[in-house]
Every structure is written in C-alpha cells, then in structure tokens.
Motif scaffolding. Structure first.
Motif, PDB file in Angstrom:
ATOM      1  N   PRO A  29       4.913   6.653   2.985  1.00 49.37           N
ATOM      2  CA  PRO A  29       5.740   7.462   2.075  1.00 49.37           C
ATOM      3  C   PRO A  29       5.456   8.948   2.174  1.00 49.37           C
ATOM      4  N   LEU A  30       4.199   9.325   2.460  1.00 51.56           N
ATOM      5  CA  LEU A  30       3.892  10.746   2.601  1.00 51.56           C
ATOM      6  C   LEU A  30       4.540  11.327   3.858  1.00 51.56           C
ATOM      7  N   ALA A  31       4.493  10.575   4.959  1.00 47.28           N
ATOM      8  CA  ALA A  31       5.144  11.046   6.180  1.00 47.28           C
ATOM      9  C   ALA A  31       6.656  11.124   5.982  1.00 47.28           C
ATOM     10  N   PHE A  32       7.193  10.120   5.317  1.00 45.07           N
ATOM     11  CA  PHE A  32       8.629  10.102   5.038  1.00 45.07           C
ATOM     12  C   PHE A  32       9.014  11.275   4.139  1.00 45.07           C
ATOM     13  N   ASN A  92       0.831  -1.207   0.000  1.00 48.62           N
ATOM     14  CA  ASN A  92       0.000   0.000   0.000  1.00 48.62           C
ATOM     15  C   ASN A  92       0.865   1.256   0.000  1.00 48.62           C
ATOM     16  N   ALA A  93       1.907   1.241   0.833  1.00 47.06           N
ATOM     17  CA  ALA A  93       2.818   2.392   0.884  1.00 47.06           C
ATOM     18  C   ALA A  93       3.611   2.520  -0.407  1.00 47.06           C
ATOM     19  N   GLY A 109      -0.498   3.392   3.657  1.00 47.10           N
ATOM     20  CA  GLY A 109      -0.221   4.377   2.629  1.00 47.10           C
ATOM     21  C   GLY A 109       0.318   5.688   3.151  1.00 47.10           C
ATOM     22  N   TYR A 110       0.157   5.933   4.432  1.00 47.20           N
ATOM     23  CA  TYR A 110       0.649   7.181   5.018  1.00 47.20           C
ATOM     24  C   TYR A 110       2.170   7.220   5.122  1.00 47.20           C
ATOM     25  N   LEU A 163      -4.480   6.197  -2.858  1.00 44.45           N
ATOM     26  CA  LEU A 163      -4.728   7.054  -1.695  1.00 44.45           C
ATOM     27  C   LEU A 163      -5.880   6.536  -0.838  1.00 44.45           C
ATOM     28  N   TYR A 164      -6.735   5.689  -1.413  1.00 41.89           N
ATOM     29  CA  TYR A 164      -7.833   5.101  -0.650  1.00 41.89           C
ATOM     30  C   TYR A 164      -7.302   4.235   0.488  1.00 41.89           C
TER      31      TYR A 164
END
Length: 669
Positions: free
Chosen positions: A412-415, A351-352, A409-410, A402-403
C-alpha cells in the motif's frame, strides 16, 4: 478466576487474541461510528472533506480562487461556539502564514486519498479470498441444491449474514465453553502483554483486521443518514460480531489446533454450505462498498484539482453520492488481479491491508485534532483526552502493522507513492496554469480598447467561453480577438469553481458580474459547485445559464434604481403592472433605465435564438526556457502524457461537439 483456569488461559494465547478482537471491536468501531468521526463524515468525503473544512476556515489552499461572495452561500457557514479561544486563532494564523504547512496538509490529504484507493484494491482481494477459502473444507458429500438459493437484495443478504454470524456464535458459546465471558476483565489483556511482550505487540497487526471498513465510513454517509448508520452499527452489526468472536473463542478453547481456519471450522456441518454461499455474497458486497468509496473520494479530489480528469457517471437519480468511474473501475480490476496473482495468500494481503487501514485512520484522527482546535474550538482537556486515548492506540496499531513491512506491508505504501506522484504532478501544473492566467489576465483598460476597435465585427449569437480563472478575464480572450477580430453579440466567461463544501444550493450556484463597458455585452459567470454536487444536470446547462443571466440583469437594474432612490430621498415600489417605479425626482431616468433593461434582455434573447457557441481553451502547456530538468520532465512529459490519455474539458462537461470551438494557446510555465 481460579488458578487452574489462569494456567489454562496462558496455554491458549490464540484464544486471548480472539477475545482481544472483541475488545478492539468495542473500542474502535463504536468510537468510529458513534463519536466525532461520524460528525466529520457528515461532510461526505473522508480525508478530503476534513481538508476542505480546514480550507473553509483558514486560507491554507494553494490556489487563490477565494471570493468574498463564497461566504454568502448558505452551506458555507457553520455554527461555531460563541466563546472564541486564543489557541484557535494562533493555530489558524500559523497555518495561513506557513507555506510549508499548506503543502504538508495537501500532501497528507493526498496520502490519505491514495491509501483509500489502495484499500479499494486490497479489500476485494482479501474479502473474496477469505470467503472462498472455505472451499478447502468441502467434503465429498454435497447433497444440498444451492442453485436455487436467491437473495433479493444486498440488504437482505447482509441481514442473513449477520443473523447467521450471531446464531453460530451463540451455538458455539453454549456448546463449547461459556467461561470465555471472563475475558471482559481487562486484567487478562494486561497479563497477555506481560507474558508475551513483543509477540503480543506484533499480534496487534492481525487483530486490527477486526475493525476494517471503518476507514471508509464517508462512503456510507453519502448514501445513508448518520443516525441510520449509528443505529445499524449498535443494534445489528456490533452485537452480531461480538457474538461471532465470542463463539469462535469458545470453539478454540476445545480446538486450539484449528486457529488458522477458525471461522469455517466453527460452522456446524448442516449449515456449512449455505453459510459459505452467504459469506461469499457478503464479501462481494463489502468489496463493492469499498470500491464505491474509492469512486466517491476520487470524485471529490477531482473537483479540488488534485486528480486527473476522469468521467463521473451518476448511477442513481435518488442518491447523488452513488457514482461510477469507468477508467478507475478498469484500473482497480487490473490491480486486484495483479495483487491476487502476486501474493496468492490472505496472510500477505492481510499485512498490506492492515497498513492501509491504520494509515487512513491515523491521518483522519490527525485532521480531526486540527478541526477540534481551530474550528469546533473544543475544550483543551477533551482534545488532550482524544489524543491520549484514541491517537495513542492508533499509533500503537500503526507501529505493529509497520513491523510487517517486508512481508507484504510495502504494497500500500508503494501504491500510495505512485498515486501521490500522479496527483502531485497534476495539482502542481494545475496551480501553475492558474497563476499564469491570473498574472496575465486581460486588464479593464484592454477590454475598453477592444470595445472601441473599428475593425472588430459583432456577429449575432451567444458565446460561452470556458475558463478556470475566477478573478478577471483569461489571456486567451485577447489571443482569440487578435486572431479572429469578431465577437458574438453576447459573450459570457464561465468559470467552473469548486467550493470547500459538500453541496451548493442550485439557487446560489451562479454568480454574475458585468464587464465594462456595458455596451460590449460581456459578462463573467462563476458557477460554484460543492465537491459532491452533480455537474451534468438533466436540464441543459446553457438554458439554466440564460435564465440566471436574465435574473441578474433585472436585479442589476433594480439595485441601481434603489441606490438612486436612496440618494434622492425617494421611495421605490411596484406599479400596477408589477414593474419597479421610483417616487423620487428621477422618473425620466427610471423609465430610460427600464427601457435599457428591456432592450438588454431582448438582445440576450436574440443572441440565444441566433445560436450558442461554446468556446473551450485548448492550452498547450510547456516549461519555460529557464526551467530546470526536473520541471521540464514534470510539465513537458509527465503532465502532457496524463492530459493526452485522459478526458478533455468538453467530455467532462458534456459540451455538444457541433457547437464547440477550441481556441489554442501556449502557456509557458
């Protein structure tokens, strides 16, 4: 298709998903490898290369270090269509006049870079975990001696890997169900979405994993030619993967319960363990390729002032694109172990991984649209077609991945947010330092005052003063003279500058200017590199600098002689000794200038023999008294923390410690 066959397909949605992987592979991977993206990847840098290309044709960079002479570099120019379009000029003007647009482009570039680095963390995790996942299919009987299996090179391993994939796919296709070829009919994908609606849209987030790897295409272009990548993709990789997915779809038609372990379940038992070993080896190679791509894009972001200083090690004398960064390698290792221990399963990591991959692709396509309009001046119908066909598909996949934001999935965005924060802090202070030096540079009048000072002592030797300022002499020079009233007989201010191009020819790398008055023997030198150039050559930097400076002095006197000859109506030629000789009325002046040239080169040679001293500015950066709390935290704490724990200028450029002198000065930003 017969009605009973259609009913059977409706009862096997997992088969449709497997077949859809082949459709997506055909659409996206071939588009990536054989279309405009490959042309953009010629720049050897992915997102940063596209950003650099935009900076080359529009003044959207936030650091005012552009010079007219930069356009004289042969690699700087690019052939454009002869027909100029009005929309290209309008877009360029809007970008140049909008400060927010400049920041937006920079942030988008940082986001893409951060996602690629995050991809470098997730790829080893999911690749190796997926490969070793086949260990649970082990049986108690293991008769083959795999310890003797040795593959000579990674290339041979990949050839064996794709051959086995294709062979197993053909075997399963023939053995189980050949009717899956009917999935070529696009009507089935329409029916699939019509039956499943939201579930079909969600399934795109898993199908997108079939095209992973294309987001790091720039790393391959750094090592191989575009043609070799296109040929290997179309003739080896693509056919092998299509056959593999087709075979797995045939296998699932008869074994629909094995959908979670389709790959290993579909392998014939006699070759299971050899395939397992090759799968692990291929996963390691794929992970190493992505890690190399991470090193490559960090190198390019470092050269553009968007990443803290780290050591770049070039691992190949033949291929300049092969680099290694020790600090980043250790951080990637720690991050990979942490992600593996934290997520444990390939489902959450997948998912990520999907979000990181699709984000990079979407950002790349967005930059490509700007380039098509502003630089390539592509016909508007082709641009619209690209947006409708390509970008709409990528946005659909992005919405699907993004679903699964709350199911891993959070990550890579946090990274990416953490990396973007680090990159922004470093780049922001870097720009503030440059503007401070530009606003406080030493004026020509001040240089003349220094030259006529009676208490100024000239000592033999050559001093190389490193500075980031391209326009003028940095304020640290005045600070140095005030505290140490002595100057070497020859002083050269060296600025290391990165141009928004991949490579700068060696013969065009050094750009010299003379600082008046000439009796001071002070020169300015801008050393221009591309973002993929090697900075630490085998030949000592100072030796190259001296040779280029001698050439500049000779060319400077020749240029003056040509101007004088043109003004006096004479001619300029070579005498029998190979020296310039004017045929006008100023032969006496020419002989005098020729003597001045020889004396100046002699002074330079004596200074070099007397010894070379490298003067490095040690800037203490602090926030000014009027700064707010946010700026104080960013400059006094965050930036200085990064600076203290990362490499200094002398380590980056391999300046010899025995001949290095640090000059300290405080910058209030």
């Amino acid at each position: 298709m017969a009605s009973e066959d259609r009913v059977e397909v409706e009862d096997n949605e997992v088969v449709r998903m497997e077949e859809e992987k082949g459709d997506q592979l055909s659409f996206q991977k071939l588009r990536r490898y054989d279309s405009l993206d490959v042309e953009s990847a010629r720049l050897d840098g992915g997102t940063f290369a596209l950003y650099s290309l935009i900076c080359r044709y529009a003044k959207v960079g936030l650091i005012p270090s552009q010079e007219l002479e930069d356009r004289d570099v042969s690699n700087f120019q690019m052939e454009l269509p002869s027909k100029s379009l009005e929309r290209a000029s309008r877009l360029k003007s809007k970008l140049e006049n909008s400060h927010s647009s400049k920041y937006f482009l920079l942030f988008a570039t940082m986001l893409g870079t951060s996602m690629v680095i995050g991809d470098g963390v997730l790829t080893p995790c999911i690749s190796v975990l997926s490969a070793v996942g086949g260990i649970k299919e082990a049986t108690s009987v293991m008769t083959e001696d795999l310890g003797q299996t040795k593959l000579a090179t990674p290339l041979l391993q990949l050839c064996v890997w794709f051959s086995l994939l294709a062979g197993i796919g053909v075997y399963n296709f023939i053995k189980f169900d050949r009717s899956v070829v009917k999935a070529i009919n696009p009507q089935y994908i329409v029916d699939y979405f019509g039956r499943n609606k939201k579930d079909a849209w969600i399934s795109l987030g898993g199908i997108v994993l079939a095209i992973t790897g294309t987001e790091a295409l720039f790393a391959d272009v750094g090592h191989f030619t575009v043609w070799s990548i296109q040929i290997s993709m179309c003739c080896v990789t693509y056919p092998a993967l299509i056959l593999a997915y087709t075979g797995q779809a045939s296998f699932l038609r008869k074994h629909s319960d094995d959908v979670l372990d389709t790959f290993f379940k579909s392998i014939p038992k006699p070759i299971y363990w050899p395939m397992f070993v090759v799968a692990v080896a291929a996963a390691i190679i794929a992970s190493q390729a992505m890690i190399s791509g991470t090193f490559s894009i960090i190198q390019q972001s470092l050269s553009l002032g968007c990443f803290p200083r780290v050591k770049i090690v070039h691992t190949s004398a033949k291929y300049e694109g092969q680099v290694f960064i020790p600090e980043i390698n250790y951080l990637l290792m720690i991050a990979c172990v942490a992600v593996t221990l934290g997520f444990r399963t390939t489902a959450k990591i997948g998912n990520a991984y999907g979000i990181a991959v699709v984000f990079v692709m979407t950002l790349t396509s967005s930059f490509l649209i700007l380039i098509m309009i502003m630089i390539w001046k592509t016909h508007i119908l082709l641009v619209i077609s690209y947006i409708v066909i390509i970008c709409s598909v990528e946005l659909m996949y992005l919405s699907s991945v993004l679903y699964k934001f709350d199911r891993g999935g959070y990550l890579p965005l946090a990274f990416a947010m953490v990396l973007m924060l680090i990159m922004y802090i470093w780049n922001d202070v870097y720009r503030r330092k440059y503007h401070y030096e530009l606003n406080n540079k030493v004026s020509p009048e001040k240089v003349k005052e220094i030259a006529i000072q009676t208490n100024l002592c000239r000592i033999p030797g050559l001093a190389i003063f490193y500075s980031e300022l391209v326009h003028g002499i940095p304020p640290i020079f005045e600070h140095y003279v005030d505290n140490v009233p002595a100057l070497h007989s020859v002083l050269v201010f060296v600025s290391i500058k990165s141009l928004p191009i991949g490579k700068v020819p060696v013969e065009e790398r050094f750009l010299f200017r003379r600082v008046q008055p000439s009796e001071l023997n002070v020169f300015r030198c801008v050393v221009r590199y591309g973002y993929t150039d090697v900075r630490n050559e085998q030949e000592p930097f100072e030796r190259i600098l001296i040779e280029r400076l001698k050439g500049f002095i000779k060319e400077d006197f020749i240029f003056k002689a040509i101007l004088r000859a043109n003004q006096e109506g004479g001619e300029l030629g070579d005498d029998e000794n190979g020296k310039w000789n004017g045929n006008g009325n100023g032969n006496g002046d020419e002989r005098e200038e020729e003597g001045m040239e020889e004396r100046e080169i002699e002074v330079l040679d004596k200074a070099w023999r007397a010894g070379v001293v490298h003067l490095v500015g040690e800037h203490e950066v602090v926030a000014c008294k009027e700064a707010g709390i946010g700026k104080r935290i960013m400059i006094d704490y965050a930036y200085n923390f990064l600076k203290r724990n990362l490499r200094q200028t002398n380590k980056v450029f391999d300046i010899p410690h025995k001949r290095m002198l640090k000059v300290g000065m405080t910058y209030e930003l």
